[in-house]
Design an enzyme around this catalytic site. Structure first.
Site, PDB file in Angstrom:
ATOM      1  N   MET A  26      34.031  35.764  42.504  1.00 39.60           N
ATOM      2  CA  MET A  26      32.681  35.724  43.082  1.00 39.60           C
ATOM      3  C   MET A  26      32.788  35.482  44.575  1.00 39.60           C
ATOM      4  O   MET A  26      33.352  34.467  45.005  1.00 39.60           O
ATOM      5  CB  MET A  26      31.851  34.605  42.436  1.00 39.60           C
ATOM      6  N   THR A  27      32.264  36.394  45.369  1.00 43.19           N
ATOM      7  CA  THR A  27      32.301  36.230  46.813  1.00 43.19           C
ATOM      8  C   THR A  27      31.505  34.994  47.208  1.00 43.19           C
ATOM      9  O   THR A  27      30.332  34.864  46.870  1.00 43.19           O
ATOM     10  CB  THR A  27      31.717  37.463  47.516  1.00 43.19           C
ATOM     11  N   GLY A  59      36.996  37.903  46.188  1.00 45.43           N
ATOM     12  CA  GLY A  59      37.686  39.020  46.820  1.00 45.43           C
ATOM     13  C   GLY A  59      38.320  38.605  48.133  1.00 45.43           C
ATOM     14  O   GLY A  59      37.690  37.929  48.958  1.00 45.43           O
ATOM     15  N   GLN A 102      42.152  38.115  43.965  1.00 50.69           N
ATOM     16  CA  GLN A 102      41.614  39.472  43.862  1.00 50.69           C
ATOM     17  C   GLN A 102      41.808  40.155  45.213  1.00 50.69           C
ATOM     18  O   GLN A 102      41.329  39.669  46.239  1.00 50.69           O
ATOM     19  CB  GLN A 102      40.135  39.469  43.495  1.00 50.69           C
ATOM     20  N   HIS A 171      40.884  45.001  42.858  1.00 48.59           N
ATOM     21  CA  HIS A 171      39.442  45.250  42.691  1.00 48.59           C
ATOM     22  C   HIS A 171      39.189  46.757  42.758  1.00 48.59           C
ATOM     23  O   HIS A 171      39.132  47.353  43.830  1.00 48.59           O
ATOM     24  CB  HIS A 171      38.665  44.531  43.785  1.00 48.59           C
ATOM     25  N   GLY A 172      39.025  47.363  41.580  1.00 51.20           N
ATOM     26  CA  GLY A 172      38.747  48.788  41.506  1.00 51.20           C
ATOM     27  C   GLY A 172      37.363  49.080  40.962  1.00 51.20           C
ATOM     28  O   GLY A 172      37.144  50.145  40.381  1.00 51.20           O
ATOM     29  N   HIS A 174      32.759  48.508  41.074  1.00 51.48           N
ATOM     30  CA  HIS A 174      31.490  48.248  41.775  1.00 51.48           C
ATOM     31  C   HIS A 174      31.225  49.083  43.019  1.00 51.48           C
ATOM     32  O   HIS A 174      30.410  48.728  43.847  1.00 51.48           O
ATOM     33  CB  HIS A 174      31.379  46.758  42.137  1.00 51.48           C
ATOM     34  N   TYR A 176      33.484  49.894  45.449  1.00 50.17           N
ATOM     35  CA  TYR A 176      34.330  49.603  46.600  1.00 50.17           C
ATOM     36  C   TYR A 176      35.439  50.659  46.718  1.00 50.17           C
ATOM     37  O   TYR A 176      35.448  51.636  45.990  1.00 50.17           O
ATOM     38  CB  TYR A 176      34.860  48.176  46.520  1.00 50.17           C
TER      39      TYR A 176
END
Length: 370
Positions: A26-27, A59, A102, A171-172, A174, A176
């Site tokens: 969670m950012t 992230g 992440q 992180h692959g 949402h 991005y």
């Protein structure tokens, strides 16, 4: 709920987690100048002290000038940032937890002129926004630049192992950068990185392969992906299990150990015409034979990005569904986000049968590192 399957010990690589509960990434944006400080370390430590099996950090920026947006998003390169992360790892391990970073690049989700590097343009496979519009402000990546990005991910993976992390997550999801290569709307390339579903998986597979080469065979690589995007909740990479296999098989061959299957609501089936109840994590496990992390609106009273209370699926009923699914072997771990953001003791309260005392997430909680 002392006997709930979420509380079972479970393998993770060659190690063992003290529960199946994963803290979802969670950012938070509490790292001054991109350096995680003692407050960040204590934030993660509190979750480890309270029974979270695996923590996935927020992230973190790979070493590329337009990787993220903002001066307080943590970096994953440079002496100061890595020293800060080493302290986070030490704190979590001392509390008996496991933690992975992440690794993140936002691609075209970044606007031109954004901090921390205002002169660095956003980059993407085809210079196309997440709404499908081609604009000059987004730089189209050359082959050489793609190779440099692959190397940046791999260097971050190497750093994670060197400073004591227990694995990595790529992180692959949402919408991005990695996901922009997967998605037909944002990838219009005609070289080896574009075209059909399998070709659009090439960038991700090259990243996984490069990371695997840097960290060796026994360091867990988790890959997070999603159908939905931050700009389109109904988006689909795959319309059926065959198409999903086309995307995932190259990633397995490249070295993914665990898939983190991001859904907005964990109980919703993915390809209902093929199976009435399998969610994305269940399908992914069936296709790849790899362990999976399921996620989506667990432990809260409002479904993700919903303006209405989650009246049909209560917290208690939701946890019962998760218990049944994990006992049936449909997925192996469950990531919990906002419930753990608001209450670091959430897993302890689950174990003690005291979830009615858990602090309920509200939007305001995002401004505090509980």
């Amino acid at each position: 709920m002392a006997g709930h399957s979420l509380l079972e010990k479970v393998p993770f690589g060659n190690e063992q987690l003290k529960s199946r509960v994963v803290m979802a990434p969670m950012t938070r944006g509490f790292s001054p100048n991109g350096v995680p400080d003692e407050k960040v370390a204590q934030y993660y430590r509190r979750r480890a002290e309270n029974g979270v099996g695996l923590i996935i950090t927020e992230g973190t920026a790979i070493n590329h000038p337009s990787a993220v947006v903002g001066e307080t998003i943590p970096l994953f390169y440079g002496e100061d940032a890595l020293k800060g992360w080493a302290n986070v790892v030490a704190q979590v391990h001392e509390a008996g937890g496991k933690i992975i970073p992440q690794l993140w690049h936002v691609g075209a989700a970044r606007k031109a002129g954004s901090l921390p590097n205002i002169d660095s343009p956003p980059v993407s496979p085809s210079g196309i926004t997440l709404k499908g519009k081609k604009i000059d402000q987004i730089k189209v990546l050359s082959d050489e630049e793609i190779h440099d990005l692959v190397d940046a991910y791999a260097e971050a993976a190497k750093s994670a192992k060197e400073i004591g992390f227990d694995g990595i997550e790529l992180h692959g999801a949402h919408g991005y950068l990695i996901d922009q290569f997967f998605w037909e709307l944002t990838n219009k390339r005609t070289d080896q990185y574009g075209g059909d579903l399998q070709a659009r998986s090439t960038f991700a597979a090259e990243i996984v392969k490069a990371c695997r080469q840097r960290v060796g065979p026994d360091f867990p690589i988790v890959f997070r992906y999603s159908q939905w995007k931050g700009t389109d909740y109904k988006a689909k990479l795959a319309n059926n299990s065959k198409e999903l296999a086309t995307i995932l098989t190259p990633l397995v061959e490249a070295g993914v150990d665990i898939f983190h299957c991001s859904t907005r609501r964990i109980w919703e089936p993915e390809f209902v015409e093929e199976h009435p109840t399998y969610n994305l994590a269940a399908w992914t496990k069936k296709i790849t034979q790899k362990p999976t992390i399921a996620v989506g609106s667990i432990g809260i009273n409002r479904a993700y990005l919903s303006s209405e209370d989650n009246a049909q699926i209560t917290i208690e009923k939701n946890l019962k569904i998760v218990d049944e699914k994990m006992n049936a072997g449909e997925y192996d771990y469950v990531a919990i986000g906002r419930a753990l953001l608001a209450d670091p003791e959430w897993v302890t309260k689950l174990k003690d049968g005291a979830l009615d005392q858990a602090k309920i997430y509200t939007k305001e909680e995002e401004g505090i590192l509980y």
